[in-house]
Design an enzyme around this catalytic site. Sequence first.
Site, PDB file in Angstrom:
ATOM      1  N   ASP A 207       0.831  -1.197   0.000  1.00  0.00           N
ATOM      2  CA  ASP A 207       0.000   0.000   0.000  1.00  0.00           C
ATOM      3  C   ASP A 207       0.874   1.260   0.000  1.00  0.00           C
ATOM      4  OD1 ASP A 207      -2.725   1.176   0.409  1.00  0.00           O
ATOM      5  OD2 ASP A 207      -1.825   1.896   2.274  1.00  0.00           O
ATOM      6  N   GLU A 265      14.483 -15.716   0.261  1.00  0.00           N
ATOM      7  CA  GLU A 265      14.800 -16.770   1.225  1.00  0.00           C
ATOM      8  C   GLU A 265      13.785 -17.907   1.187  1.00  0.00           C
ATOM      9  OE1 GLU A 265      14.796 -14.831   4.980  1.00  0.00           O
ATOM     10  OE2 GLU A 265      16.426 -13.441   4.466  1.00  0.00           O
TER      11      GLU A 265
END
Length: 557
Positions: A207, A265
């Site tokens: 956002d 990751e």
Amino acid sequence: MTDQWWRDAVVYQIYPRSFADGNGDGMGDLPGITARLDALAELGIDAVWLSPFYVSPQADAGYDVADYRDIDPRFGSLADFDALAERAHALGLRVIVDLVPNHSSDEHGWFQQALAAGAGTPERGRYVFRDGKGDNGNEPPNNWQSLFGGAAWERSTDPDGTPGQWYLHLFDVKQPDFDWTNHEVREMFHDVLRFWLDRGVDGFRVDVAHALIKADGLPDAPESSVADPAPYEQEIESEAGDRGPMWDQDGVHEIYRDWNKILGEYPGDRMMVAEAWVSPPSRLARYVRPDEMQQSFNFDFLTARWNGPALRAVIDSSLRAVESVGAPATWVMSNHDVIRHASRLALPGDEARPGGIGADDPQPDAVLGLRRARAATALMLALPGSAYVYQGEELGLPEHTTLPDEAREDPTWERSGHTERGRDGCRVPIPWEADAPSLGFGNTSGTWLPQPAAYRTLARDQQRGDPSSMLEFYRRALRLRRELQLGKGRITWQETDPAILAIEIETAAGSVTVIVNLSDERLEVDDLAAGEVILHSAGPSADQRSLGSDEAVWVRR
């Protein structure tokens, strides 16, 4: 599920308050969403994006977050989220969640600590607090304005009850901005990302991605860049233009490079999409460089005028910009912040789009709007890259333009002094079954916003199986898009009348010509393309070799 699925994915935005109510309290929730996921898989989309469901006082419909690691009880529980994600993945749907990093709720624990701790403390350093100007600090620190109307500063009260420092809120007064120069803020959001990635989310919609970093010293904004009260209308006129000290500062990119490493990751090719109202496209492309985000919303396309030259220009500039950094384009026509395009495209005149529509405002032409919405969808879903579909647009839902003012909840309505209607008209609970309570939204008649009478005939059960319906049009378009790999295509323009768009799309699965007639004259398809008409925006009962005004076709060669 292939690698880099997001390059050509069709993502369906779910606004949890208004999608499906599982417990009958009049507000949508996570169990309601889970129960309706099969319908989305049947539609043919690839992923769902969930607008905020976090713990929140709901001052701005959940974009004021009090706890980033838990579900608001209105929407369910973490167990409900896990069940939703498990069901979505079982159906082959990816799950994207909203992340709100520019600001928190004023009821977030950190902000309450900041108020209690006083000026100059580490607790205050997590937010943008400043001393005021003028006698006794009675004036705001600068001239910045809230995008919801009024000043972007609110004066706090010190623990002893005296007037204190001012805090920045680019949005509602209950949404204080974080200070992203603070390492604790950065580390907290690293933890939030990992929390949701550990729960199996496939991506994040970020956002206000262009607002996290503010210019050093928080200087006054030039008049040309003070935020307009109409939400999300900040424009940047040129590459070197005045962006304003609160928007699109270069420092945001360091944040997203760090986030990119965290996503790396995890297995499964996770993604981020930026909500960044940034122009020109070359500035927006900086958010989707290979070591930052994967997508950015294309608001230039959403706001483009409904005419041939404007649409061609924005498509060309968008593709050039993202291709320069190796990213996919994204295309979107509606979301929870703008007037639904079935209404927006049919407003009288050629004025800038309003910040909401009320009963006493000029009304859109519903028939014209639906015709243009179908043609716009045929164009959008054929373009290379990813596309976003806002819940209910597959039903042809119009804006609720006669929503009673007393029912409005968008803070824009109050903060603008009732001059901007706000975004409630596009957030109304969607219809599932014409003859059920709340049109199948829930098992009771109550809804948090009232539904317009027009939604009854547009309910999903009334459209399913009707080949002329908007729902079946979307299902066919999405199926063909996938089969023909249009999201992976490359385009070439035919040189035609400027009021006609004719695009050749080449993919590994074949060749398609997309024609959109934006002129006032009827057009014969054979004059521009030979082959089989596989999709006509006016439906299967229309003359497949002819295009009226505001109609579109796909022709397979």
